[in-house]
Enzyme design. Structure first.
Site, PDB file in Angstrom:
ATOM      1  N   SER A 152       0.739  -0.665  -0.339  1.00 16.63           N
ATOM      2  CA  SER A 152      -0.317  -0.263  -0.636  1.00 16.63           C
ATOM      3  C   SER A 152       1.043   1.308   0.205  1.00 16.63           C
ATOM      4  CB  SER A 152      -0.540   0.016   1.001  1.00 16.63           C
ATOM      5  OG  SER A 152      -0.524  -0.098   2.478  1.00 16.63           O
ATOM      6  N   GLY A 153       2.040   0.735   0.129  1.00 12.52           N
ATOM      7  CA  GLY A 153       3.068   2.527   0.997  1.00 12.52           C
ATOM      8  C   GLY A 153       3.069   2.836   1.690  1.00 12.52           C
ATOM      9  N   THR A 154       2.294   2.073   2.887  1.00 13.58           N
ATOM     10  CA  THR A 154       2.118   2.977   3.805  1.00 13.58           C
ATOM     11  C   THR A 154       3.432   3.367   4.704  1.00 13.58           C
ATOM     12  OG1 THR A 154      -0.237   1.177   4.384  1.00 13.58           O
ATOM     13  CG2 THR A 154       0.316   2.658   6.302  1.00 13.58           C
TER      14      THR A 154
ATOM     15  N   ASP B 277      -2.005  11.693  13.554  1.00 13.39           N
ATOM     16  CA  ASP B 277      -3.333  12.824  14.061  1.00 13.39           C
ATOM     17  C   ASP B 277      -3.926  14.690  13.576  1.00 13.39           C
ATOM     18  OD1 ASP B 277      -4.441  10.784  15.147  1.00 13.39           O
ATOM     19  OD2 ASP B 277      -3.861  11.827  17.229  1.00 13.39           O
TER      20      ASP B 277
ATOM     21  N   HIS C 209      11.138  -5.843 -45.358  1.00  9.70           N
ATOM     22  CA  HIS C 209      11.832  -7.578 -45.470  1.00  9.70           C
ATOM     23  C   HIS C 209      13.518  -7.540 -45.486  1.00  9.70           C
ATOM     24  CE1 HIS C 209       8.318  -9.739 -45.585  1.00  9.70           C
ATOM     25  NE2 HIS C 209       7.875  -8.595 -46.796  1.00  9.70           N
TER      26      HIS C 209
ATOM     27  N   LYS D 171      37.965   2.177 -34.875  1.00 11.22           N
ATOM     28  CA  LYS D 171      36.947   0.975 -35.225  1.00 11.22           C
ATOM     29  C   LYS D 171      35.548   2.587 -34.250  1.00 11.22           C
ATOM     30  CE  LYS D 171      34.018  -2.625 -34.648  1.00 11.22           C
ATOM     31  NZ  LYS D 171      33.233  -2.968 -33.824  1.00 11.22           N
TER      32      LYS D 171
ATOM     33  N   GLU E 163      22.693   2.649 -29.605  1.00 10.37           N
ATOM     34  CA  GLU E 163      23.064   1.397 -28.765  1.00 10.37           C
ATOM     35  C   GLU E 163      22.721   1.558 -27.264  1.00 10.37           C
ATOM     36  OE1 GLU E 163      26.613  -0.796 -31.125  1.00 10.37           O
ATOM     37  OE2 GLU E 163      27.249  -0.085 -29.401  1.00 10.37           O
TER      38      GLU E 163
ATOM     39  N   HIS F  55       1.765  15.613  15.494  1.00  6.21           N
ATOM     40  CA  HIS F  55       1.315  13.859  15.425  1.00  6.21           C
ATOM     41  C   HIS F  55       1.738  13.393  14.309  1.00  6.21           C
ATOM     42  CE1 HIS F  55       0.213   9.241  15.903  1.00  6.21           C
ATOM     43  NE2 HIS F  55       0.467  10.310  17.634  1.00  6.21           N
TER      44      HIS F  55
ATOM     45  N   SER G 285      36.330  -0.089 -30.030  1.00  7.93           N
ATOM     46  CA  SER G 285      36.957  -1.336 -29.740  1.00  7.93           C
ATOM     47  C   SER G 285      38.697  -0.849 -28.765  1.00  7.93           C
ATOM     48  CB  SER G 285      37.588  -2.011 -31.023  1.00  7.93           C
ATOM     49  OG  SER G 285      38.287  -2.770 -30.706  1.00  7.93           O
ATOM     50  N   SER G 286      38.528  -1.905 -27.716  1.00 10.57           N
ATOM     51  CA  SER G 286      39.564  -2.057 -27.352  1.00 10.57           C
ATOM     52  C   SER G 286      41.142  -2.195 -27.872  1.00 10.57           C
ATOM     53  CB  SER G 286      39.632  -2.724 -25.711  1.00 10.57           C
ATOM     54  OG  SER G 286      39.047  -3.312 -25.776  1.00 10.57           O
TER      55      SER G 286
ATOM     56  N   SER H 227      -5.626   8.556   4.202  1.00 13.09           N
ATOM     57  CA  SER H 227      -5.542   7.721   4.662  1.00 13.09           C
ATOM     58  C   SER H 227      -4.257   6.956   3.334  1.00 13.09           C
ATOM     59  CB  SER H 227      -6.811   6.227   3.839  1.00 13.09           C
ATOM     60  OG  SER H 227      -6.002   4.940   4.011  1.00 13.09           O
ATOM     61  N   SER H 228      -3.143   5.772   3.813  1.00 11.08           N
ATOM     62  CA  SER H 228      -2.096   5.286   2.579  1.00 11.08           C
ATOM     63  C   SER H 228      -3.052   5.484   1.622  1.00 11.08           C
ATOM     64  CB  SER H 228      -0.524   3.885   2.976  1.00 11.08           C
ATOM     65  OG  SER H 228      -0.367   4.517   4.441  1.00 11.08           O
TER      66      SER H 228
END
Length: 458
Positions: A97-99, A131, A186, A322, A329, A128, A316-317, A138-139
């Site tokens: 509920s995410g309370t 309160d 295609h 390249k 990507e 409070h 490229s390493s 309410s949640s």
């Protein structure tokens, strides 16, 4: 570390002395040590907007005095402005509920109010968390309300990033409008098109996705605030919801309204699933565009190479020289992530068993993250890739001339079967279709030039 004692209905808890959160947050921190994922700051700020509006409304209804109201509003504004971002440690994978997050915000505000009014935290007689800060709420209704608010605000904040991709594609559409290239269906050679026509398709695809997002956004304008437990409106003033939603609308500049049916608004998350679906559609679109750019720029010598993308970093390493299509990507990875998050939201949306959805924290996390990821990816695709694309006109012309599909207009003149024979012969003899047709003396030179003029095919 120094601690103070905080109490809730279950007893005492040790809380770090400097923390504004209290006992219920401390319990959640112990119970939900599952990931390092925290609720997005955009969502926490939306909860604070609800608390601010609730305090103002309760004050106008004569339920909270001026001094306490002003302090609650001040504390909520501090959260909205990011001053207390470190005070919300609860794991995403918490009570459905995410309370825990609702109480986390209630406790931070209450302790900050206590500090404002008395100089020290922990005085619940001054403010409070249940309160006062959670009064009339309410949640059950706060969390879905905050999901809707945070999703719309996050999208609105990122609209400009999405628009940048549309603008970049439109610019290339105009720049490439006279460059003829071979089309493909295609992945095989088809009739000629212009590069500008292809980019016009990409632009329209993004524009349509943008429009679908805005349409889906309208369904998030309905807020279930005022439903409290399950949608009953228990323990809230009958005028609370309308007045609080008006406060939220005035603060955000967005015309929110109360949900037509509060029971649906709390138990169902269909509007969010629908909105997430438009994000999913957007992700599918930018993935298609990104993959097309990768294919058309493949090479530089042994691929299609009709366009060249900006060179941003070594690819490229091990292979010197390249260069890879790094931005497309990265975008397809974002798209895959957003699609996965939509699947999560879809499953979560179906988990409103009986009268309450119990997967709201993970819905909030995935929804806000999807919006931010997708907008960031769109901005990068537009600015760092599309804007710098150049067309390789000679390569486009070469591929048009070599295409067998350019025989298509000839079929209208000599018939499909004979045109197909010429196409196959051209392929086997490594000649162009135009050269084979000329050699067979089927057409006059004038007819030949007219039929095989790519400009007449677009």
């Amino acid at each position: 570390m120094n601690y103070r004692i905080e109490k809730d209905s279950m007893g005492e808890m040790n809380v770090p002395e400097n923390a504004y959160w209290a006992a219920q947050t401390a319990r959640a921190n112990l119970n939900f040590r599952i990931s390092d994922w925290k609720m997005p700051s955009e969502f926490i700020k939306a909860v604070a907007i609800v608390k601010m509006a609730a305090a103002s409304t309760n004050n106008k209804l004569g339920l909270i005095d001026d001094e306490k109201t002003n302090a609650i509003i001040k504390a909520a504004f501090e959260i909205i402005n990011g001053k207390h971002d470190s005070e919300f440690p609860v794991d995403v994978f918490q009570t459905g509920s995410g309370t825990s997050t609702n109480m986390n915000v209630n406790e931070v505000i209450a302790n900050r109010v206590s500090e404002i009014m008395s100089g020290e935290k922990g005085n619940k007689s001054l403010c409070h968390p249940n309160d006062d800060v959670n009064k009339g709420q309410s949640s059950n209704d706060v969390i879905p309300t905050a999901i809707h608010i945070s999703a719309i605000l996050t999208l609105e904040e990122n609209m400009e990033k999405l628009q940048k991709l549309i603008n970049a594609l439109e610019k290339k559409e105009n720049e490439f409008k006279n460059i003829i290239k071979i089309g493909r269906t295609h992945l095989m050679d088809a009739v000629p098109v212009t590069l500008g026509q292809e980019f016009s398709g990409y632009k329209q695809q993004v524009k349509n996705a943008f429009a679908r997002l805005k349409e889906a956004e309208k369904w998030l304008l309905e807020l279930p605030l005022g439903g409290t437990a399950l949608g009953t409106g228990l323990n809230t003033h009958p005028e609370f919801a309308e007045k609080a939603i008006n406060e939220i609308s005035e603060f955000t500049g967005i015309s929110f309204r109360q949900a037509e049916n509060l029971f649906e608004g709390i138990a169902s998350k269909d509007a969010i699933v629908y909105f997430s679906g438009s994000l999913n559609s957007f992700a599918a679109g930018v993935m298609k565009i990104s993959n097309d750019l990768r294919l058309m720029s493949s090479g530089p010598r042994c691929g299609i190479q009709e366009i060249t993308l900006p060179s941003l970093q070594p690819g490229s390493s091990i292979m010197p020289g390249k260069v890879n299509p790094v931005i497309p990507e990265s975008v397809i990875q974002v798209s895959a992530q957003v699609m996965g998050m939509h699947s999560t939201i879809s499953i979560a949306g179906s988990s409103g068993l009986l009268d309450l959805n119990v997967m709201m924290p993970v819905i909030a996390y995935n929804l806000i993250t999807s919006i931010k990821l997708l907008s960031g990816a769109a901005e990068h695709l537009g600015e760092k890739c599309v804007s710098g694309i150049t067309a390789n006109e000679e390569r486009c012309k070469e591929l048009v001339e070599w295409s067998m599909a350019i025989v298509t207009p000839l079929a209208a003149k000599i018939g499909y079967d004979k045109a197909a024979e010429i196409a196959y012969e051209a392929f086997n003899s490594k000649e162009t279709v135009k050269e084979v047709t000329r050699r067979k003396n089927i057409l006059s030179e004038e007819e030949l030039e007219d039929i095989f003029n790519p400009e007449n095919m677009i």
